[in-house]
Design a protein around this motif. Structure first.
Motif, PDB file in Angstrom:
ATOM      1  N   SER A 185       0.969  -1.242  -0.035  1.00 54.13           N
ATOM      2  CA  SER A 185       0.055  -0.062   0.040  1.00 54.13           C
ATOM      3  C   SER A 185       0.996   1.176  -0.058  1.00 54.13           C
ATOM      4  CB  SER A 185      -0.855  -0.079   1.099  1.00 54.13           C
ATOM      5  OG  SER A 185      -1.568   1.060   1.386  1.00 54.13           O
ATOM      6  N   TYR A 186       0.294   2.257  -0.518  1.00 50.98           N
ATOM      7  CA  TYR A 186       0.970   3.815  -0.360  1.00 50.98           C
ATOM      8  C   TYR A 186       0.422   4.046   1.349  1.00 50.98           C
ATOM      9  CZ  TYR A 186       2.253   8.509  -1.437  1.00 50.98           C
ATOM     10  OH  TYR A 186       2.781   9.898  -1.358  1.00 50.98           O
ATOM     11  N   THR A 187       1.454   4.045   2.080  1.00 56.06           N
ATOM     12  CA  THR A 187       0.784   4.460   3.381  1.00 56.06           C
ATOM     13  C   THR A 187       1.449   5.831   4.159  1.00 56.06           C
ATOM     14  OG1 THR A 187       2.950   3.321   4.189  1.00 56.06           O
ATOM     15  CG2 THR A 187       0.817   2.152   4.055  1.00 56.06           C
ATOM     16  N   ASP A 188       2.000   6.705   3.274  1.00 56.91           N
ATOM     17  CA  ASP A 188       2.377   8.083   3.748  1.00 56.91           C
ATOM     18  C   ASP A 188       1.083   8.971   3.936  1.00 56.91           C
ATOM     19  OD1 ASP A 188       3.388  10.805   4.311  1.00 56.91           O
ATOM     20  OD2 ASP A 188       5.355   9.926   3.519  1.00 56.91           O
ATOM     21  N   VAL A 189       0.427   9.043   5.219  1.00 58.15           N
ATOM     22  CA  VAL A 189      -0.655   9.861   4.945  1.00 58.15           C
ATOM     23  C   VAL A 189      -0.602  11.323   4.707  1.00 58.15           C
ATOM     24  CG1 VAL A 189      -2.841  10.501   6.777  1.00 58.15           C
ATOM     25  CG2 VAL A 189      -1.662   8.150   6.860  1.00 58.15           C
ATOM     26  N   ALA A 190       0.386  11.874   5.085  1.00 58.96           N
ATOM     27  CA  ALA A 190       0.703  13.316   4.748  1.00 58.96           C
ATOM     28  C   ALA A 190       1.020  13.466   3.240  1.00 58.96           C
ATOM     29  CB  ALA A 190       1.673  13.877   5.786  1.00 58.96           C
ATOM     30  N   THR A 219      -0.430   8.523  -7.338  1.00 57.96           N
ATOM     31  CA  THR A 219       0.485   7.384  -6.892  1.00 57.96           C
ATOM     32  C   THR A 219      -0.478   6.774  -5.981  1.00 57.96           C
ATOM     33  OG1 THR A 219       2.523   8.743  -7.175  1.00 57.96           O
ATOM     34  CG2 THR A 219       2.767   6.741  -6.189  1.00 57.96           C
ATOM     35  N   CYS A 220      -0.931   7.666  -4.996  1.00 60.80           N
ATOM     36  CA  CYS A 220      -1.560   6.850  -3.737  1.00 60.80           C
ATOM     37  C   CYS A 220      -2.834   6.144  -4.317  1.00 60.80           C
ATOM     38  CB  CYS A 220      -2.235   8.101  -2.896  1.00 60.80           C
ATOM     39  SG  CYS A 220      -3.031   7.185  -1.669  1.00 60.80           S
ATOM     40  N   TYR A 221      -3.673   6.672  -5.459  1.00 55.95           N
ATOM     41  CA  TYR A 221      -4.618   6.172  -6.001  1.00 55.95           C
ATOM     42  C   TYR A 221      -4.262   4.766  -6.649  1.00 55.95           C
ATOM     43  CZ  TYR A 221      -9.260   5.709  -8.489  1.00 55.95           C
ATOM     44  OH  TYR A 221     -10.178   4.889  -9.119  1.00 55.95           O
ATOM     45  N   LYS A 222      -3.147   4.851  -7.600  1.00 55.00           N
ATOM     46  CA  LYS A 222      -2.849   3.897  -8.334  1.00 55.00           C
ATOM     47  C   LYS A 222      -2.614   2.729  -7.383  1.00 55.00           C
ATOM     48  CE  LYS A 222      -0.998   5.497 -12.676  1.00 55.00           C
ATOM     49  NZ  LYS A 222       0.058   6.258 -13.188  1.00 55.00           N
ATOM     50  N   THR A 223      -1.721   2.770  -6.233  1.00 54.78           N
ATOM     51  CA  THR A 223      -1.222   1.914  -5.569  1.00 54.78           C
ATOM     52  C   THR A 223      -2.475   1.273  -4.814  1.00 54.78           C
ATOM     53  OG1 THR A 223       0.614   3.157  -5.231  1.00 54.78           O
ATOM     54  CG2 THR A 223       0.494   1.179  -3.977  1.00 54.78           C
ATOM     55  N   LEU A 245      -6.287   1.038  -7.624  1.00 51.98           N
ATOM     56  CA  LEU A 245      -6.063   0.136  -8.978  1.00 51.98           C
ATOM     57  C   LEU A 245      -5.146  -1.110  -8.512  1.00 51.98           C
ATOM     58  CD1 LEU A 245      -5.282   2.582 -11.770  1.00 51.98           C
ATOM     59  CD2 LEU A 245      -7.302   1.373 -11.164  1.00 51.98           C
ATOM     60  N   GLY A 246      -4.181  -1.031  -7.390  1.00 50.32           N
ATOM     61  CA  GLY A 246      -3.239  -2.021  -7.232  1.00 50.32           C
ATOM     62  C   GLY A 246      -4.054  -3.013  -6.725  1.00 50.32           C
ATOM     63  N   THR A 247      -5.123  -2.777  -5.741  1.00 49.67           N
ATOM     64  CA  THR A 247      -6.002  -3.681  -4.910  1.00 49.67           C
ATOM     65  C   THR A 247      -6.894  -4.197  -6.097  1.00 49.67           C
ATOM     66  OG1 THR A 247      -5.853  -2.382  -2.965  1.00 49.67           O
ATOM     67  CG2 THR A 247      -7.606  -3.748  -3.181  1.00 49.67           C
ATOM     68  N   LYS A 248      -7.477  -3.520  -7.176  1.00 52.42           N
ATOM     69  CA  LYS A 248      -8.144  -4.001  -7.992  1.00 52.42           C
ATOM     70  C   LYS A 248      -7.404  -5.220  -8.806  1.00 52.42           C
ATOM     71  CE  LYS A 248     -10.542  -2.658 -12.095  1.00 52.42           C
ATOM     72  NZ  LYS A 248     -10.807  -1.914 -13.505  1.00 52.42           N
ATOM     73  N   ILE A 302     -11.418  11.281   6.785  1.00 53.16           N
ATOM     74  CA  ILE A 302     -11.116  12.590   6.678  1.00 53.16           C
ATOM     75  C   ILE A 302      -9.634  13.026   5.991  1.00 53.16           C
ATOM     76  CG2 ILE A 302     -12.380  13.104   8.473  1.00 53.16           C
ATOM     77  CD1 ILE A 302      -9.580  13.351   9.894  1.00 53.16           C
ATOM     78  N   ASN A 303      -9.206  11.940   5.336  1.00 55.41           N
ATOM     79  CA  ASN A 303      -7.899  12.341   4.594  1.00 55.41           C
ATOM     80  C   ASN A 303      -7.904  11.312   3.146  1.00 55.41           C
ATOM     81  OD1 ASN A 303      -6.520  10.042   5.242  1.00 55.41           O
ATOM     82  ND2 ASN A 303      -6.132  10.781   7.357  1.00 55.41           N
ATOM     83  N   TYR A 304      -6.967  11.679   2.213  1.00 61.82           N
ATOM     84  CA  TYR A 304      -7.065  11.045   0.941  1.00 61.82           C
ATOM     85  C   TYR A 304      -6.521   9.809   1.071  1.00 61.82           C
ATOM     86  CZ  TYR A 304      -6.845  10.432  -4.151  1.00 61.82           C
ATOM     87  OH  TYR A 304      -7.134   9.971  -5.340  1.00 61.82           O
ATOM     88  N   TYR A 305      -5.484   9.324   1.866  1.00 58.76           N
ATOM     89  CA  TYR A 305      -5.183   8.099   1.999  1.00 58.76           C
ATOM     90  C   TYR A 305      -6.305   7.141   2.401  1.00 58.76           C
ATOM     91  CZ  TYR A 305      -3.490   4.037   4.961  1.00 58.76           C
ATOM     92  OH  TYR A 305      -3.208   3.043   5.593  1.00 58.76           O
ATOM     93  N   ALA A 306      -7.142   7.405   3.831  1.00 61.43           N
ATOM     94  CA  ALA A 306      -8.177   6.735   3.976  1.00 61.43           C
ATOM     95  C   ALA A 306      -9.117   6.500   2.848  1.00 61.43           C
ATOM     96  CB  ALA A 306      -8.795   7.367   5.175  1.00 61.43           C
ATOM     97  N   LEU A 307      -9.308   7.626   2.227  1.00 58.82           N
ATOM     98  CA  LEU A 307     -10.419   7.597   1.275  1.00 58.82           C
ATOM     99  C   LEU A 307     -10.024   6.540   0.079  1.00 58.82           C
ATOM    100  CD1 LEU A 307     -12.878   8.403  -0.699  1.00 58.82           C
ATOM    101  CD2 LEU A 307     -11.397  10.053  -1.576  1.00 58.82           C
ATOM    102  N   THR A 308      -8.636   6.301  -0.446  1.00 61.20           N
ATOM    103  CA  THR A 308      -8.286   5.266  -1.347  1.00 61.20           C
ATOM    104  C   THR A 308      -8.221   3.912  -0.504  1.00 61.20           C
ATOM    105  OG1 THR A 308      -5.881   5.471  -0.608  1.00 61.20           O
ATOM    106  CG2 THR A 308      -6.639   6.940  -2.364  1.00 61.20           C
TER     107      THR A 308
END
Ligand SMILES: NC(=O)c1ccc[n+]([C@@H]2O[C@H](COP(=O)([O-])OP(=O)(O)OC[C@H]3O[C@@H](n4cnc5c(N)ncnc54)[C@H](OP(=O)(O)O)[C@@H]3O)[C@@H](O)[C@H]2O)c1
Length: 223
Positions: free
Chosen positions: A49-54, A62-66, A69-72, A106-112
């Protein structure tokens, strides 16, 4: 045999102590690419996973792709999947979240990570594990007294997750809330770092932290 993604990460390193698995490196198997995998694998333990929340806030592609899409890609391989999700799919306004509560990241990481959960329905069967874990010892010099979690140290959480993976009959689609008792991040940090200093969430400027993402734990009873 289990295919473990993210094997070099915090959780993946710990899980390898308990799983009969093959753990390709990021370079060997980049999850943002499509693969077909050997029929020797009967389960995917998906920890990459992309895990750097900040950083995710400004590195959304990159966060979305990982994470999405990566999970897909992993869920589309025709193999049962265990997906490691997070307490942070909840906004933290109330705590004690059950699997029937509506997510509000409440943040983009968590949304992905939440979008990644939805990809698991592509797999023949799936186990979504929501949790939170920290390295031992706690790595920061300050910890929040106004943030609550059912998370714990990675060694403790990995043992629970490995038990779930090894005991799963690989049937059905499940959501599990995994963790230990509710506590503040400060109280958790103190267990491994007695000199940790108390702070407030508002003192942390790099990332917006949810207040109380503690979970109603169901991993003993509901899978
Ligand atoms: N840490 C937490 O508190 C927490 C809480 C809840 C859920 N989770 C979830 O638990 C899982 C494991 O987290 P962690 O803290 O162990 O993560 P981590 O230490 O940051 O490790 C992430 C792993 O993913 C790999 N990776 C990243 N991008 C990849 C790609 N495109 N292809 C293949 N591998 C890739 C990394 O490899 P390289 O290092 O070689 O790039 C690394 O092995 C993640 O799904 C995370 O969202 C974490």
């Amino acid at each position: 045999m289990i295919l473990l993604t993210g094997g070099s990460g915090l959780l993946g390193t710990e899980l390898q102590k308990y799983l009969n698995c093959y753990a390709p490196s990021h370079e060997t198997m980049d999850i943002t690419e499509r693969y077909s995998v050997s029929s020797q694998f009967d389960l995917i333990a998906h920890c990459a996973s992309y895990t750097d929340v900040a950083k995710a806030e400004n590195d959304r592609e990159t966060c979305y792709k990982t994470n999405v899409l990566g999970t897909k890609h992993m869920a589309s391989l025709g193999i049962p999947i265990v997906y490691i999700s997070t307490e942070y799919i909840f906004g933290g306004g109330k705590g004690n979240y059950s699997i029937d509560d509506s997510p509000d990241p409440i943040n983009y990481y968590a949304l992905t990570k939440l979008l990644g959960e939805s990809m698991c329905s592509l797999a023949p069967s799936s186990m979504i594990i929501r949790c939170l874990f920290k390295p031992r010892p706690f790595k920061h010099s300050k910890a929040c007294t106004d943030q609550w979690t059912t998370g714990d140290y990675v060694d403790k959480i990995a043992v629970i997750i490995a038990g779930i993976i090894n005991g799963w009959n690989k049937k059905g689609h499940h959501v599990l809330h995994v963790g230990t008792e509710r506590k503040s991040t400060y109280d958790l940090a103190k267990q491994s770092r007695p000199d940790v200093e108390p702070c407030l969430r508002s003192d942390i400027k790099s990332v917006k932290l949810p207040m109380d993402t503690s979970l109603q734990l169901n991993w003993r009873s509901n899978w």
